[in-house]
Structure formats: C-alpha cells, structure tokens
Design an enzyme around this catalytic site. Structure first.
Site, mmCIF file in Angstrom:
data_model
loop_
_atom_site.group_PDB
_atom_site.id
_atom_site.type_symbol
_atom_site.label_atom_id
_atom_site.label_comp_id
_atom_site.label_asym_id
_atom_site.label_seq_id
_atom_site.Cartn_x
_atom_site.Cartn_y
_atom_site.Cartn_z
ATOM 1 N N ASN A 1 18.699 -1.790 8.083
ATOM 2 C CA ASN A 1 20.325 -1.664 7.745
ATOM 3 C C ASN A 1 21.043 -2.364 8.460
ATOM 4 O OD1 ASN A 1 19.298 -0.054 5.606
ATOM 5 N ND2 ASN A 1 19.004 1.656 7.192
ATOM 6 N N LYS B 1 19.368 11.655 2.860
ATOM 7 C CA LYS B 1 18.874 12.223 4.008
ATOM 8 C C LYS B 1 20.020 13.646 4.159
ATOM 9 C CE LYS B 1 17.993 7.882 6.170
ATOM 10 N NZ LYS B 1 18.614 7.035 6.995
ATOM 11 N N ARG C 1 23.799 17.500 7.609
ATOM 12 C CA ARG C 1 24.773 16.909 6.695
ATOM 13 C C ARG C 1 25.377 18.068 5.837
ATOM 14 N NH1 ARG C 1 23.284 10.862 4.426
ATOM 15 N NH2 ARG C 1 22.246 10.126 6.509
ATOM 16 N N GLU D 1 14.217 0.427 9.992
ATOM 17 C CA GLU D 1 13.453 1.566 9.185
ATOM 18 C C GLU D 1 11.834 1.407 9.156
ATOM 19 O OE1 GLU D 1 14.849 2.647 5.422
ATOM 20 O OE2 GLU D 1 16.799 2.814 6.041
ATOM 21 N N ARG E 1 24.295 -1.873 8.991
ATOM 22 C CA ARG E 1 25.726 -1.049 9.167
ATOM 23 C C ARG E 1 25.527 -0.115 10.125
ATOM 24 N NH1 ARG E 1 22.706 0.990 4.890
ATOM 25 N NH2 ARG E 1 22.010 3.198 5.225
ATOM 26 N N VAL F 1 25.225 7.014 9.089
ATOM 27 C CA VAL F 1 25.889 8.332 9.040
ATOM 28 C C VAL F 1 25.315 9.028 9.971
ATOM 29 C CG1 VAL F 1 25.572 10.565 7.666
ATOM 30 C CG2 VAL F 1 25.923 8.422 6.443
ATOM 31 N N LYS G 1 1.052 -1.187 -0.037
ATOM 32 C CA LYS G 1 0.058 0.073 -0.038
ATOM 33 C C LYS G 1 0.986 1.331 0.034
ATOM 34 C CE LYS G 1 -3.905 2.198 0.661
ATOM 35 N NZ LYS G 1 -4.919 2.179 -0.611
ATOM 36 N N GLU H 1 12.364 -1.622 6.025
ATOM 37 C CA GLU H 1 13.906 -2.112 5.676
ATOM 38 C C GLU H 1 14.726 -2.356 6.995
ATOM 39 O OE1 GLU H 1 15.781 -0.117 2.468
ATOM 40 O OE2 GLU H 1 13.975 -0.198 1.282
HETATM 41 C C1 MV4 Z 1 7.512 3.547 0.726
HETATM 42 C C2 MV4 Z 1 7.001 4.857 0.746
HETATM 43 C C3 MV4 Z 1 5.517 4.844 0.768
HETATM 44 N N1 MV4 Z 1 4.740 3.799 0.857
HETATM 45 N N2 MV4 Z 1 6.637 2.562 0.941
HETATM 46 C C4 MV4 Z 1 11.896 4.988 -0.297
HETATM 47 C C5 MV4 Z 1 13.210 4.512 0.294
HETATM 48 C C6 MV4 Z 1 12.855 3.192 0.981
HETATM 49 N N3 MV4 Z 1 13.987 2.911 1.841
HETATM 50 C C7 MV4 Z 1 11.468 2.900 1.123
HETATM 51 N N4 MV4 Z 1 10.967 4.427 0.413
HETATM 52 C C8 MV4 Z 1 9.714 4.458 0.400
HETATM 53 N N5 MV4 Z 1 8.866 3.367 0.802
HETATM 54 C C9 MV4 Z 1 5.378 2.876 0.858
HETATM 55 N N6 MV4 Z 1 4.676 1.699 1.271
HETATM 56 C C10 MV4 Z 1 7.761 6.270 0.431
HETATM 57 C C11 MV4 Z 1 9.288 5.672 0.383
HETATM 58 C C12 MV4 Z 1 10.021 7.017 0.238
HETATM 59 C C13 MV4 Z 1 10.642 7.438 1.178
HETATM 60 C C14 MV4 Z 1 11.040 6.811 2.505
HETATM 61 C C15 MV4 Z 1 11.736 6.992 3.317
HETATM 62 C C16 MV4 Z 1 12.590 8.144 3.106
HETATM 63 C C17 MV4 Z 1 12.444 8.957 2.048
HETATM 64 C C18 MV4 Z 1 11.488 8.536 0.905
HETATM 65 C C19 MV4 Z 1 11.405 9.091 -0.167
HETATM 66 C C20 MV4 Z 1 10.570 9.007 -1.146
HETATM 67 C C21 MV4 Z 1 9.806 7.744 -0.876
#
Ligand code: MV4
Length: 448
Positions: free
Chosen positions: A289, A237, A337, A275, A291, A294, A201, A287
């Site tokens: 990480n 970031k 940063r 995360e 490691r 930063v 979603k 997710e």
């Molecule tokens: C998402 C999301 C919205 N909905 N998943 C981008 C990086 C990756 N780690 C996961 N990401 C995202 N997953 C769902 N279901 C929006 C993002 C996303 C995002 C997440 C964290 C930090 C920055 C971001 C920038 C754009 C999109």
C-alpha cells in the site's frame, strides 16, 4: 519547505493531517462537499473550499475541483489521506504537473504497486519472499491447469488490478479450476477494466501482518515494525495490534531490515506498507500500500514517531531525522475501529450524534472528527472514530481497551462499540489466538 497544505480528504484522517500540519507551522486548506459544511475538519482548517455536492464522484474524487482549490488558495502541496485519490497514479501525476507537491510516493511507484503482478515481481527481485504461484499473468487455460496441478490444491486466482480481496476465486480441486478461472477473469474485467489474473497457492488459515516503512529522497529507508491486522470481516479490518504476538524480536529486526533495504533499492519515497500473509512461521508478501493507513497510530504509539509529520517532511525534501538504530519498540498498542454500524448486522447507521463522551486517561488516544450534534452523512465510509490504546505489555493494553470502551458514549447512531467489548473479553483474543477467519467464522457464530 512546504508552507500550505490542501487536505484532500474528510473525517478523522483530515483532522489527523491538519494536526500534523499545525505542529509543523504549516497552513491548512480543507476541502469539503456540501454534506460536510459543518464538519470538524472544515472548522479547524485555516481556509476551506467547497468542491462539490455530496456524492464522492463530484467532490472528494473530483480532480479538477481539488487541483483548482489548491491553485486558488496558493497551497504548495496536497495530502490525499487514505481512500479517495490516495492511490490514484494519474492524480499524483497531475498534482506534480501543476507544480504542487503530492504528499505520497512518485506516481510511477503508485502505478507499479497498483499492478499486483508487478508488485510481486519487484519485491521478488529485491529478495523478499512471496506466496508461491505463477510467474506473472496466466495466459492459456491449459498452462494454468497444469501449473495448478503441479502446485497442488487449493489454489487462488487473483486479479492483477485487484487488491483488498476483490476479484479472488479459490479452486479446491482440479474440477473447480476452470470455472474459478473463468469467473475470476470475467469479474476482474468488469470490476477493474483489466482481466489479467495470476495464480497463488491458497493459504488456508493465515494471519495478516504488515510492515510500516518510511523513506526519504536520499535513499534512507527504515521500517517501523509490524502490525497484525487479522481481525477483519468482509475485507474490512476492525481491530489491529502492534507488535504481532507471533514474531520474535530477532525475526522482526532481521526481516524488517531486509524490507527497508528493498524499499531503498526501489527508490521509493514516502510512507508505505508491505502486506504479508503469515503461516507456519513464514511471511509471504502479497501487496504493498502506497498511502498512510487507517491503522498507522498503533505504530506511532509503540515507536513514539509521528508518522504523518515525517511523511510531510520527507515529501518536502527533508532528510529522515532518524536511522534504523534510533528506532525501538515500546509496549503494545491496539486500535478499535468505531464504525457507525450495527454491531451484529454491520448495516451502516447514518444520522445525528446526540450524546458524545470520549474516553481518556493513561494510554488512551481517540482519533475522530465527531462531536455532539454532528451529522453522519450516508454518503461516505462508516468509520467515525479510532480508539487507540497503549500499555506496557499486551495484557495491560487489553485492560485499558476494556476500560476505555466502557467509558465511551455515542448515542444517536449504532456503532461497533458493543462488538469491540465482546472481542476484548473473548478468550481467543486474550490469548492472541486468531487468524483472518476468526471474526466471520468463529466469533460471529458464537454471538448468534
Ligand atoms: C490470500 C489469501 C490466502 N492465500 N492469498 C485478501 C485481501 C488481499 N489483500 C489478499 N487476500 C488474501 N490473499 C493467498 N495466497 C487470503 C486472503 C484473504 C485475506 C487476507 C488478508 C486479510 C483478510 C483476508 C480475508 C480473506 C482472504
């Protein structure tokens, strides 16, 4: 006990690791490319080895060169830092095969978390909430369309081998789905050599909140609270805060303990970050990480724990010296940063630093390998310094961020300091009112 560490990295993180080693009485070996001959991490290390020419493929990613350097210098451990080889399971495995300690989790855990579907399945099994979506990989297009219809649009198609935002495609309606699906598949295949995709979603306006964990080899795992990393552009970031302004103390304690329990149950050893996306008062795992990150210093500032020191100690087989009940959170910390980039265009700016004056005073820490006269080669990441500021509360911290940014002088290259000055004075930032789209969608348009 670890006696000598080879640091397989460069820049400020190489220096950060070197400092933790010195505090522990551990000998250090720096490795460097020909472009980094005069770099600070090389100057301050006990020994150094040139591992190849400037391009990262031939130096900082050159596994045979790095392992040979460790063997020749008699190092007993390798610290990969972040980026480069830090989440390469094959490398971690090879390091262990050479009777060296990899300062990081087991290769199996790196591989497991590198597969985003496996990562989600694992934490689901251990009781953590994830973003609603497909139960694993999408196989047949008909089944995928049916699932998307059931979930309701918008949906997001993600690459199992991706992460960090690469290989994602949003479908806002049924009409967009097939093309989004095919594009995600094709691009993932090219980018990661793996065209496996899964469905989630799509959360429209989430915050990005991550929990720091650390665990020893004896099943003792603790969480060190969370960081809000929503201030980003192009999946990079630029400004992080701890604690988050949206989690209550009770929520953090309860949720953090669940995370630590999950980490212990999976047998994970070392430092890690889980995360989450935060929307409507809920956290959803996306997710992990495997490691040091930063932004780890802001957690160090509010907990008083030297995370890199503890990371080295647990890798050497020591028990964690503290329990969850020993950990408390004090005040607020922000990291800016400082990249060598233009503040408006974000175009990287290589060159020579002419003047360099670092801010200081109460609550201010700068992690950097810069000095007046040093060269910033064009081959590597543009992060040149991290300004880390602590205050008794968020407003106090923000005042100190503004004070420190105004003291900072870096000439010779463009930096993100002007952008940070604008951010630190922006009403949304002062109110803590921003999500992952703020920097790209609101702030950047206002500055045009
Ligand atoms: C998402 C999301 C919205 N909905 N998943 C981008 C990086 C990756 N780690 C996961 N990401 C995202 N997953 C769902 N279901 C929006 C993002 C996303 C995002 C997440 C964290 C930090 C920055 C971001 C920038 C754009 C999109």
């Amino acid at each position: 006990m670890i006696k000598k560490v080879l640091i397989a990295n460069r820049g400020e993180i190489a220096l950060r690791i070197l400092r933790a080693c010195k505090d522990l009485g551990i000998q250090t070996v720096a490795v460097h490319s020909t472009a980094d001959q005069d770099a600070m991490h090389v100057r301050l290390a006990d020994e150094s080895v040139c591992i190849g020419p400037a391009p990262v493929r031939e130096s900082y990613l050159n596994i045979p060169s790095i392992i040979s350097a460790a063997c020749i210098t008699g190092a007993d451990a390798i610290h990969p830092g972040f980026g480069f080889l830090s989440e390469n399971a094959t490398f971690a495995h090879m390091v262990e095969e050479h009777d060296l300690i990899f300062i990081g989790p087991k290769a199996d855990h790196i591989a497991m978390m590198g597969d985003k579907i496996m990562a989600k399945k694992t934490v689901t099994r251990l009781g953590l909430p994830t973003v609603p979506g497909s139960d694993g990989a999408l196989s047949k297009i008909d089944k995928a369309v049916k699932l998307a219809d059931e979930m309701g649009y918008p949906v997001l198609i993600k690459a199992a081998g991706g992460g960090g935002g690469r290989g994602m495609k949003v479908a806002r309606s049924k009409g967009e789905f097939v093309e989004a699906y095919e594009t995600a598949r094709r691009e993932s295949g090219i980018a990661f050599g793996n065209d496996t995709v899964y469905l989630e979603k799509y959360l429209e306006n989430p915050r990005h909140i991550e929990f720091q964990v650390i665990s020893d080899k004896y099943g003792n795992a603790v969480h060190l609270g969370e960081r809000d990393c929503s201030m980003q552009r192009r999946n990079q970031k630029v400004w992080e805060e701890a604690p988050s302004t949206v989690l209550s103390r009770e929520f953090r304690d309860e949720f953090g303990r669940k995370i630590a329990k999950a980490v212990s149950e999976m047998g994970y050893v070392g430092v890690g970050t889980l995360e989450f996306l935060y929307e409507n008062g809920q956290l959803y795992f996306i997710e992990m990480n495997t490691r040091i990150q930063v932004e780890h210093p802001i957690t160090e500032m509010i907990t008083g724990i030297d995370i890199v020191r503890e990371q080295i100690l647990v890798a050497g087989g020591e028990k964690l010296s503290f329990t969850q009940d020993d950990i408390s959170f004090h005040g607020h910390a922000i990291e800016c940063r400082i990249n060598a980039e233009n503040s408006e265009t974000y175009i990287p700016s290589a060159g020579t630093i002419v003047n360099y004056h670092c801010p200081g005073g109460p609550g201010v820490r700068v992690d950097s390998a810069m000095y007046a006269g040093c060269k910033i080669p064009p081959y590597y990441d543009s992060l040149i310094a991290k300004l880390i500021v602590h205050g008794k509360d968020r407003n106090h911290c923000l005042s100190r961020v503004r004070r420190a940014l105004n003291e900072y002088v870096i000439s010779g290259v463009d930096t993100l300091i002007p952008m940070h000055k604008k951010l630190a004075n922006h009403q949304n930032v002062i109110n803590g009112d921003y999500n992952i789209h703020f920097l790209e969608k609101i702030f950047s348009k206002e500055s045009e």
